[in-house]
Structure formats: structure tokens, C-alpha cells
Design a protein around this motif. Structure first.
Motif, PDB file in Angstrom:
ATOM      1  N   LYS A 249     -68.871  50.319 -63.846  1.00 20.66           N
ATOM      2  CA  LYS A 249     -69.779  49.630 -64.770  1.00 20.66           C
ATOM      3  C   LYS A 249     -69.826  48.156 -64.371  1.00 20.66           C
ATOM      4  O   LYS A 249     -69.046  47.329 -64.837  1.00 20.66           O
ATOM      5  CB  LYS A 249     -69.306  49.795 -66.215  1.00 20.66           C
ATOM      6  N   GLU A 250     -70.753  47.835 -63.490  1.00 19.49           N
ATOM      7  CA  GLU A 250     -70.816  46.486 -62.920  1.00 19.49           C
ATOM      8  C   GLU A 250     -71.265  45.447 -63.930  1.00 19.49           C
ATOM      9  O   GLU A 250     -72.154  45.687 -64.748  1.00 19.49           O
ATOM     10  CB  GLU A 250     -71.761  46.461 -61.717  1.00 19.49           C
ATOM     11  N   THR A 251     -70.639  44.301 -63.834  1.00 24.56           N
ATOM     12  CA  THR A 251     -71.046  43.112 -64.576  1.00 24.56           C
ATOM     13  C   THR A 251     -71.061  41.954 -63.590  1.00 24.56           C
ATOM     14  O   THR A 251     -70.567  42.089 -62.459  1.00 24.56           O
ATOM     15  CB  THR A 251     -70.059  42.801 -65.724  1.00 24.56           C
ATOM     16  N   THR A 254     -67.607  41.449 -62.094  1.00 23.19           N
ATOM     17  CA  THR A 254     -66.870  42.529 -61.431  1.00 23.19           C
ATOM     18  C   THR A 254     -66.370  42.118 -60.051  1.00 23.19           C
ATOM     19  O   THR A 254     -65.221  42.385 -59.681  1.00 23.19           O
ATOM     20  CB  THR A 254     -67.756  43.788 -61.299  1.00 23.19           C
TER      21      THR A 254
END
Length: 328
Positions: A249-251, A254
Motif C-alpha cells: 500500500k504505497e504512500t 513508503t
């Protein structure tokens, strides 16, 4: 008339002195003899123990005296450990990890492989080599899973390796992440100028003295260094994206180099759940018996290191790391 039977005083004293001197001489000779015997016994014991040590050393090194041919054909969970920095030596080196993984996968009795990692990171080259080997082994042995179990920390180069696993298990308080690259070193040009020290470095090639700590860096060299860091960082990002897939779950943070505790890493998709080596072997692999395939340091290496055979190479290694590129 003088009595001839009465001894003269001077004569008695001379005889007494002579007797005392002879007694002291005999005592010294006897003491010296005892000391020599003790010394001989000590040297004899020393040479006997040395001979025994050489025999044991040779038997261990060449005859396999202490090696046991344990039967690993029974079903079990294979274990390989990385403990410490990912470097060219030690448990985090490709030289040690890859052969251990090869044996763990190839063994007919191994149901799955657990790679326990406790590492703050290190060499991107060593981490990349291990990652590539894990990918190859998973393709060669599709029926065997490889699970990573994180101990205290699995950061940077350690996570670069972990990303190749089928699943990653952590503790809630484990430190995970730090997906970034750094190149560290020192510059002493200001200090040298302050004390009037002149750096006399002669090179053939405009950038041959690049990263010399005693010479200033040009803007061109800084830009070149940053380009290298960005390229390796992008390789790291691609490895993580490929390994984690849709679970990630990229932010924006990350791949910023930040790290997180295990519970947050699970939320972010950097890890899959919580577990230990024992719990994963028992509950996930369903094979509680664990066989350690970690390549251990053998007796000759321990003896050489104990007596300082590696001091010279360690010193040279330290000197060569004035500017070191690492995944930390």
C-alpha cells in the motif's frame, strides 16, 4: 703453657664460614635443578597439548572428526539466518547465505525455508545477489515456500532481501523499512585549511580523486554521486514493488527512507503478519522440526581470527570504507 686441644677462635670461624658457603651453594644447585625440572615439565606439557591440538585441528579440517552426517530426509522446516550487517563477510554475505539457501531448498526433507533476518542493512551488491538467488530458487522449487521472519530489525539491505520472500512475518515492535540509499564519508578540507595543511594528490584523469576526503567535491561530482544514489534507489523500489505486488500500500513516504514498527509495516503491506521462527514452522509450514542450514564459521576460521590473523585485512577494509555506499 698453651693447651693444644683447644681450637683457635679464627680457625673455627673460618671452618664455619666454609661450611655455610658450601651449604648455600648446595641449596642453590638443588633449587636450580628443581626449577629446570619444572621448566622441562611445563615445556613437555605445552608440546603435548600443541601436538594434540594440531592433530584435532587436522582431523576436524580434513577428516571431518566432528562432523555428523545427520539425516535430514525426515520432513522439517529449513532455517537460514542473517544476523548483522549485509557485507562481504559474516552471516550477511552472499558467500555464506547463498550456499545455505541452496542446501535448504535442495534437501528432500525440507518442506519450506525460513530466512530469519536481523539486520540494519548494508551492501546493495550483497543484498541484490541474495535477492536474485531467492527468486531463482523459488522458480526452481515452486513447491517450497520461503518465509522471512524478522527479529529486531529488517531495514534497508535487510528488507531488500526480505522483499523476495513469499511472506514476511514480524514482531509488533520490529523495525522494518528504510527503503533508501546513502553514501557517507567525511571531508577534512576546512580543517586542513585552518592548520595550513596542503593536500598533494596527483591523478591522471579528471575524476580519479573523486570522493577523496582530503579534497573538495565539485558540483559536477556531487551531481554524479546523486545520480548513482537515485539509480540504486530506483532498483530498490522496483525490487520491493515486484516482491510485494498488490500487497504493498504505497504512500509518498513508503520509499522515503523512513522505517516503521512491525505493526505499522503490516498495515502498509511491507509485511504480512506476526510470527516467530517456531510459530511459522508450526502454524504456517506445518513442520515443527527445524533444521538449521546456516553456514557457520568453522574452527580454523575462529582460531585464525582469535590470534589476529584478520587484523591486517580488517584495518585495510576500514581504510577503504572512507566513502561507503550502503543500503541503510
Amino acid at each position: 703453657m698453651q693447651n693444644k686441644d683447644v681450637p683457635v677462635s679464627g680457625t673455627s670461624e673460618a671452618i664455619g664460614t666454609a661450611s655455610h658457603w658450601e651449604r648455600e651453594t648446595l641449596e642453590k644447585l638443588a633449587f636450580a635443578s628443581l626449577q629446570e625440572q619444572k621448566l622441562r615439565r611445563r615445556w613437555s606439557i605445552f608440546f603435548k597439548f600443541t601436538f594434540i591440538a594440531i592433530v584435532i585441528f587436522g582431523a576436524y579440517r580434513f577428516g571431518g572428526l566432528f562432523q555428523t552426517d545427520s539425516d535430514n530426509s525426515a520432513l522439517h522446516t529449513a532455517l537460514v539466518e542473517i544476523d548483522g550487517e549485509i557485507d562481504t563477510e559474516g552471516s550477511g554475505s552472499a558467500h555464506d547465505v547463498i550456499p545455505a539457501l541452496d542446501r535448504a531448498f535442495a534437501e528432500s526433507g525440507s518442506v519450506a525455508v525460513i530466512l530469519r533476518i536481523n539486520s540494519p542493512g548494508g551492501s546493495p551488491v550483497q543484498a541484490g545477489m541474495i535477492n536474485d538467488e531467492i527468486v531463482r530458487l523459488r522458480e526452481q522449487y515452486p513447491e517450497k515456500k520461503l518465509y522471512v521472519v524478522v527479529d529486531e530489525i529488517c531495514a534497508s539491505g535487510g528488507y531488500y532481501i526480505a522483499a523476495a520472500a513469499d511472506k514476511i512475518f514480524v514482531n509488533k515492535a520490529s523495525v522494518v523499512g528504510s527503503i533508501g540509499v546513502l553514501m557517507d564519508g567525511f571531508g577534512f578540507t576546512g580543517l586542513m585549511n585552518k592548520f595550513g595543511v596542503e593536500r598533494r594528490l596527483m591523478t591522471a584523469g579528471e575524476n580519479k580523486g573523486f570522493m577523496d576526503p582530503y579534497s573538495p567535491m565539485t558540483e559536477k561530482q556531487k551531481a554524479y554521486s546523486q545520480a548513482i544514489l537515485n539509480e540504486i534507489h530506483q532498483q530498490f523500489i522496483e525490487v520491493v514493488r515486484k516482491g510485494r505486488g498488490n500487497r504493498l500500500k504505497e504512500t509518498p513516504e513508503t520509499f522515503s527512507g523512513l522505517f516503521w514498527v512491525g505493526s505499522k509495516a503490516v498495515e502498509m503491506g511491507l509485511a504480512d503478519g506476526f510470527g516467530t521462527v517456531d510459530s511459522v514452522a508450526r502454524d504456517v509450514v506445518k513442520a515443527e522440526d527445524i533444521v538449521d542450514y546456516t553456514q557457520k564459521e568453522d574452527l580454523p576460521e575462529r582460531v585464525l581470527k582469535k590470534f589476529g590473523a584478520s587484523v591486517g585485512s580488517a584495518a585495510m577494509s576500514t581504510l577503504s570504507k572512507s566513502s561507503k555506499l550502503t543500503l541503510h
